[in-house]
Scaffold this motif. Sequence first.
Motif, PDB file in Angstrom:
ATOM      1  N   PRO A  68       0.808  -1.215   0.000  1.00 59.81           N
ATOM      2  CA  PRO A  68       0.000   0.000   0.000  1.00 59.81           C
ATOM      3  C   PRO A  68       0.844   1.269   0.000  1.00 59.81           C
ATOM      4  CG  PRO A  68      -0.482  -1.387   1.915  1.00 59.81           C
ATOM      5  CD  PRO A  68       0.540  -2.094   1.132  1.00 59.81           C
TER       6      PRO A  68
ATOM      7  N   ASN B 129       0.328  -0.284  -5.472  1.00 58.58           N
ATOM      8  CA  ASN B 129      -0.807  -1.156  -5.185  1.00 58.58           C
ATOM      9  C   ASN B 129      -1.765  -1.121  -6.358  1.00 58.58           C
ATOM     10  OD1 ASN B 129      -1.293   1.573  -3.359  1.00 58.58           O
ATOM     11  ND2 ASN B 129      -3.064   0.987  -4.592  1.00 58.58           N
ATOM     12  N   LEU B 130      -2.509  -2.216  -6.506  1.00 55.59           N
ATOM     13  CA  LEU B 130      -3.527  -2.262  -7.551  1.00 55.59           C
ATOM     14  C   LEU B 130      -4.753  -1.508  -7.057  1.00 55.59           C
ATOM     15  CD1 LEU B 130      -3.387  -5.922  -8.839  1.00 55.59           C
ATOM     16  CD2 LEU B 130      -3.132  -3.869 -10.205  1.00 55.59           C
TER      17      LEU B 130
ATOM     18  N   ARG C 243       0.561 -10.406   6.215  1.00 57.07           N
ATOM     19  CA  ARG C 243       0.386  -9.127   6.892  1.00 57.07           C
ATOM     20  C   ARG C 243      -0.998  -9.008   7.544  1.00 57.07           C
ATOM     21  NH1 ARG C 243      -1.245  -3.934   5.545  1.00 57.07           N
ATOM     22  NH2 ARG C 243      -2.181  -4.760   3.657  1.00 57.07           N
ATOM     23  N   ASN C 244      -2.037  -9.465   6.834  1.00 57.34           N
ATOM     24  CA  ASN C 244      -3.390  -9.329   7.362  1.00 57.34           C
ATOM     25  C   ASN C 244      -3.577 -10.165   8.616  1.00 57.34           C
ATOM     26  OD1 ASN C 244      -4.503  -7.573   5.353  1.00 57.34           O
ATOM     27  ND2 ASN C 244      -4.379  -9.283   3.928  1.00 57.34           N
TER      28      ASN C 244
ATOM     29  N   ARG D 237     -13.223   1.485   2.860  1.00 53.72           N
ATOM     30  CA  ARG D 237     -13.404   0.597   3.990  1.00 53.72           C
ATOM     31  C   ARG D 237     -13.854   1.347   5.238  1.00 53.72           C
ATOM     32  NH1 ARG D 237      -9.795  -3.517   6.987  1.00 53.72           N
ATOM     33  NH2 ARG D 237     -11.400  -4.970   7.667  1.00 53.72           N
ATOM     34  N   GLN D 238     -13.361   2.570   5.407  1.00 56.54           N
ATOM     35  CA  GLN D 238     -13.777   3.313   6.601  1.00 56.54           C
ATOM     36  C   GLN D 238     -15.288   3.563   6.571  1.00 56.54           C
ATOM     37  OE1 GLN D 238     -12.018   3.618   9.131  1.00 56.54           O
ATOM     38  NE2 GLN D 238      -9.973   3.211   8.321  1.00 56.54           N
TER      39      GLN D 238
ATOM     40  N   ARG E 271     -17.446   0.912   7.956  1.00 57.89           N
ATOM     41  CA  ARG E 271     -17.457   0.762   9.409  1.00 57.89           C
ATOM     42  C   ARG E 271     -18.383   1.757  10.085  1.00 57.89           C
ATOM     43  NH1 ARG E 271     -11.692   0.023   9.521  1.00 57.89           N
ATOM     44  NH2 ARG E 271     -11.300  -2.197   9.251  1.00 57.89           N
TER      45      ARG E 271
ATOM     46  N   TRP F  12     -17.497  -3.733  13.111  1.00 59.91           N
ATOM     47  CA  TRP F  12     -16.779  -4.661  12.244  1.00 59.91           C
ATOM     48  C   TRP F  12     -17.665  -5.081  11.080  1.00 59.91           C
ATOM     49  CZ3 TRP F  12     -12.085  -5.401  11.077  1.00 59.91           C
ATOM     50  CH2 TRP F  12     -11.081  -5.265  12.034  1.00 59.91           C
TER      51      TRP F  12
ATOM     52  N   SER G 253      -6.526  -6.168  -0.221  1.00 55.96           N
ATOM     53  CA  SER G 253      -6.176  -5.675   1.110  1.00 55.96           C
ATOM     54  C   SER G 253      -5.010  -4.700   1.060  1.00 55.96           C
ATOM     55  CB  SER G 253      -5.855  -6.840   2.036  1.00 55.96           C
ATOM     56  OG  SER G 253      -4.637  -7.413   1.672  1.00 55.96           O
ATOM     57  N   HIS G 254      -4.366  -4.534  -0.119  1.00 57.97           N
ATOM     58  CA  HIS G 254      -3.255  -3.579  -0.228  1.00 57.97           C
ATOM     59  C   HIS G 254      -3.679  -2.275  -0.896  1.00 57.97           C
ATOM     60  CE1 HIS G 254      -0.429  -6.629   1.083  1.00 57.97           C
ATOM     61  NE2 HIS G 254      -1.038  -7.463   0.287  1.00 57.97           N
ATOM     62  N   ASP G 255      -4.928  -2.205  -1.332  1.00 61.24           N
ATOM     63  CA  ASP G 255      -5.433  -0.973  -1.924  1.00 61.24           C
ATOM     64  C   ASP G 255      -5.777  -0.024  -0.776  1.00 61.24           C
ATOM     65  OD1 ASP G 255      -6.780   1.030  -3.150  1.00 61.24           O
ATOM     66  OD2 ASP G 255      -8.313  -0.225  -4.092  1.00 61.24           O
ATOM     67  N   PRO G 256      -5.141   1.150  -0.713  1.00 59.40           N
ATOM     68  CA  PRO G 256      -5.390   2.039   0.427  1.00 59.40           C
ATOM     69  C   PRO G 256      -6.875   2.285   0.696  1.00 59.40           C
ATOM     70  CG  PRO G 256      -3.584   2.892  -0.854  1.00 59.40           C
ATOM     71  CD  PRO G 256      -4.106   1.698  -1.601  1.00 59.40           C
ATOM     72  N   GLN G 257      -7.712   2.253  -0.350  1.00 62.35           N
ATOM     73  CA  GLN G 257      -9.129   2.506  -0.108  1.00 62.35           C
ATOM     74  C   GLN G 257      -9.803   1.343   0.611  1.00 62.35           C
ATOM     75  OE1 GLN G 257     -11.416   4.400  -2.970  1.00 62.35           O
ATOM     76  NE2 GLN G 257      -9.688   5.226  -4.097  1.00 62.35           N
ATOM     77  N   TRP G 258      -9.279   0.156   0.423  1.00 61.24           N
ATOM     78  CA  TRP G 258      -9.892  -1.027   1.033  1.00 61.24           C
ATOM     79  C   TRP G 258      -8.865  -1.737   1.900  1.00 61.24           C
ATOM     80  CZ3 TRP G 258     -14.893  -0.725   0.293  1.00 61.24           C
ATOM     81  CH2 TRP G 258     -15.354  -0.075  -0.851  1.00 61.24           C
ATOM     82  N   ILE G 259      -7.972  -0.979   2.475  1.00 57.28           N
ATOM     83  CA  ILE G 259      -6.812  -1.592   3.125  1.00 57.28           C
ATOM     84  C   ILE G 259      -7.214  -2.578   4.231  1.00 57.28           C
ATOM     85  CG2 ILE G 259      -6.441   0.236   4.826  1.00 57.28           C
ATOM     86  CD1 ILE G 259      -3.406  -0.068   3.872  1.00 57.28           C
ATOM     87  N   GLY G 260      -6.578  -3.734   4.224  1.00 57.23           N
ATOM     88  CA  GLY G 260      -6.839  -4.745   5.245  1.00 57.23           C
ATOM     89  C   GLY G 260      -8.057  -5.605   4.966  1.00 57.23           C
TER      90      GLY G 260
ATOM     91  N   HIS H 108      -9.689  -8.521   3.691  1.00 59.75           N
ATOM     92  CA  HIS H 108      -9.284  -9.777   3.055  1.00 59.75           C
ATOM     93  C   HIS H 108     -10.203 -10.955   3.322  1.00 59.75           C
ATOM     94  CE1 HIS H 108      -6.921 -11.830   6.443  1.00 59.75           C
ATOM     95  NE2 HIS H 108      -7.606 -10.870   6.958  1.00 59.75           N
TER      96      HIS H 108
END
Lengths: 346, 451
Positions: free
Chosen positions: A47, A51-52, A181-182, B77-78, B81, B86, B407-414, B416
């Motif tokens: 990230p 990142n994609l 990581r997750n 992702r925020q 929430r 969750w 999960s690596h896209d800052p908009q949807w980070i984490g 998975h």
Amino acid sequence: MKKILLGMSVGLAAALGLAAVPAFAESTLETVKKRGHLRCQIGTPSPGFYNLKADGSWAGSDVAICRAVAAAIFNDPNAVEFQSVTATVRFTALANGESDMLSRTTTWTLYRDTQLGLTFTAVNFYDGQGFMVPKDAGIASAHELAGATVCVLAGTTTELNLTDFSRSNNLDIQPVVFEDRNVRDETYLSGGCDAVTNDKSGLAASKAGFPDPGSHTILPETISKEPLGPMTRKGDGQWYDIVRWTVFALINAEELGITQANVDEMAANPPSPEVARMLGVEGELHVGLGLEKSWAHQVIKHVGNYGEIYGQYMGDKSPDGIGIAREGSPNALWTKGGLIYSPPFR
Amino acid sequence: MSDVPTRDADGMIVFRPKPSEPPPPNTTGVIGWLRFNLFNGIFSTLATLIGLAALIYVFLAFYDWAFVKGVWEAQNRQECRLGKEWGTCWAGVEFWFSRFIYGRYPDAEMWRINLAALVLVLWMAPLWIPRVTAKSVIGLSAVLVFPFLAGYMFLGGERNLFMAAVVPVTMVWFVATMAHVVLCVLTGYGLGRWIIHLTGFGNRSDRAAKYPLMAAAAVAWLLVLFAIRDWTLVEVGTNRWGGLFLTTVISGIGIASALPSGIVLALGRRSKMPIIRVLCIGFIELFRSVPLITILFMATTMFPLFLPEGLVFNKLASAIVAVCLFAAAYMAETVRGGLQAIPKGQYEAAEAVGLGYWKVMGLIVLPQALKLMIPNIVGNFIGLFKDTTLVSIIGLYDLLGMVKAVSHDPQWIGLHHEPLFTAALMFFLACFAMSKYSQYLERKLGAGDRR
């Protein structure tokens, strides 16, 4: 039987190795120009750096470096083929000519700079390993982590740095090792370890994804030096200069106040001789690089200056950003107390 | 009922059995089934209740996770929430869904993948239509001809001399197949018969009947070649392929090549010619004793080191070759198992009627052996389909690789869990369909055993 097989395979390898002719008679710039696009190596998604996105495009600060080099050569930030390569083969893929350059969170070390036939060009991000803890744990310094369990990713220098730090400070830290990581982050969130360690950029990215980012804090200590920057092959000075000075152009533009929005106006009406020289209005600075006179103008026009790139992918203002504060960090401009510095354009 | 005995014409009493009583109500129907299967004694009852409780618990937990907490509309992702601590963020899956299917393939070109899939379905469908003739030709061409058409549709770009010649062949072949199927269904006669008939060669010798067919094929080929000479598709490099599409391409080629190469290897291993036998054994043992991930790493990492500098192999191509070699080695042993199940008498009887080696194998042994091996073969295919997820480790964005990228896209980070669940569902559907199809095939081909 085994011996025969071994002998045969070694012989085959040697024969193929001997057949290898140096294929780099022409310079990298010529090859890239002839091909019509740049082959830029990035990693598997990380990230903020590369990142994609949901539309299938690559984004991030290291991706922006690739686009900047493409803009300098072709005046087109999309003339890039992004090669997403795993960390284990990154240096091979650059050394064997598969990639023209590498722009992926790779730490500048003596060994990598001297023994791989590759060379680092410039630093575009100063990272360093740190710790993150829940705020209500009341920990203010990494030296208070005595006997703590710390979540860490397996097989990385991060793990080694952690043990070094623990031993040299007699902290008896218990590492809890993860592959993913997750999973590491979820274990940390559910209380499976007292702290989590990673490069600070990675910690910031993880934190941004937590349900309540405000209730976690990244400790001030930085236990390792991770200067990250793009690499090229050794032996092609011109190509090395192109990548190196493209990064410098991004930095210098920020220092001179040239932005994506005002670059055209600045070029038409240069406020200072240095701006005029950099944007190719005056002088013959582009000659040594073998690029167009307006190469730096093209770079800023298409990807913005260093600060704009940082703000978009690293900062906390943009939806693509991972929220790392720039003020007070080594990644601030040298005029603001950071390490981001470009030699003069003259 | 009558107590008066029935008598026949001679006055003899005819024995007439009482109609049998219906079974006790608690042994039939739903209740009987429940009593017998679920509440048959204390332990059985206890186990049923515990099992039922566990099932309800799991179902409720899943329902809560997937639907009660599910958020379907959010931009990041925020937002998922907001209000729910969750929240299960299906919105991220929605945003990314076409990436899961098509990878990084450009949006404007996705129709090519869809069209190729449709062509494949149309090409295979006639195999299940009873009135169609020449099914073996249609089936074989779907495996041998279609890949060239699909290859060009996926890759695009300028056609070199080979592709310029082959692409029209595949197009003519496809159209001819479709025409053949329609004619078969409507008239009962195939395309070939119609062409021969209409050109007036119907009452000539068999040898002469070939000429109009060849002429028609040549004319059609030339026409298509001419018609599409300036038509090209936008080139889409393999580094943009991904998602379920890439998974299907890799496993599809692996599956299609595994059976023929497996049969060849298995026959080679049982051959009496020493060189062939040793080569086959060596190949099979080498590839079976090395994990797939090692072969993939060798193909993409080690192999380029032996190549001259600057010569670069396509990563996808090396991965596909690696998967094919691996699948062939495993399939060979499955086939060999099937061959050994055929009694020696079959071979001897076949030889006794004067058949040569290939006819013995092709007409007598393999048809019986393959039928026996269906569960194993399909098991192999399913395993291969799932094994292709390993290519995500060498940096190819197959379904798993794409799912992990969310999960690596800052908009949807984490994010998975939800993408992984979606991928699991897709894999389940694909594998379950394959498994069901194999059971259908077994029933169909095993009809003889049930007689």
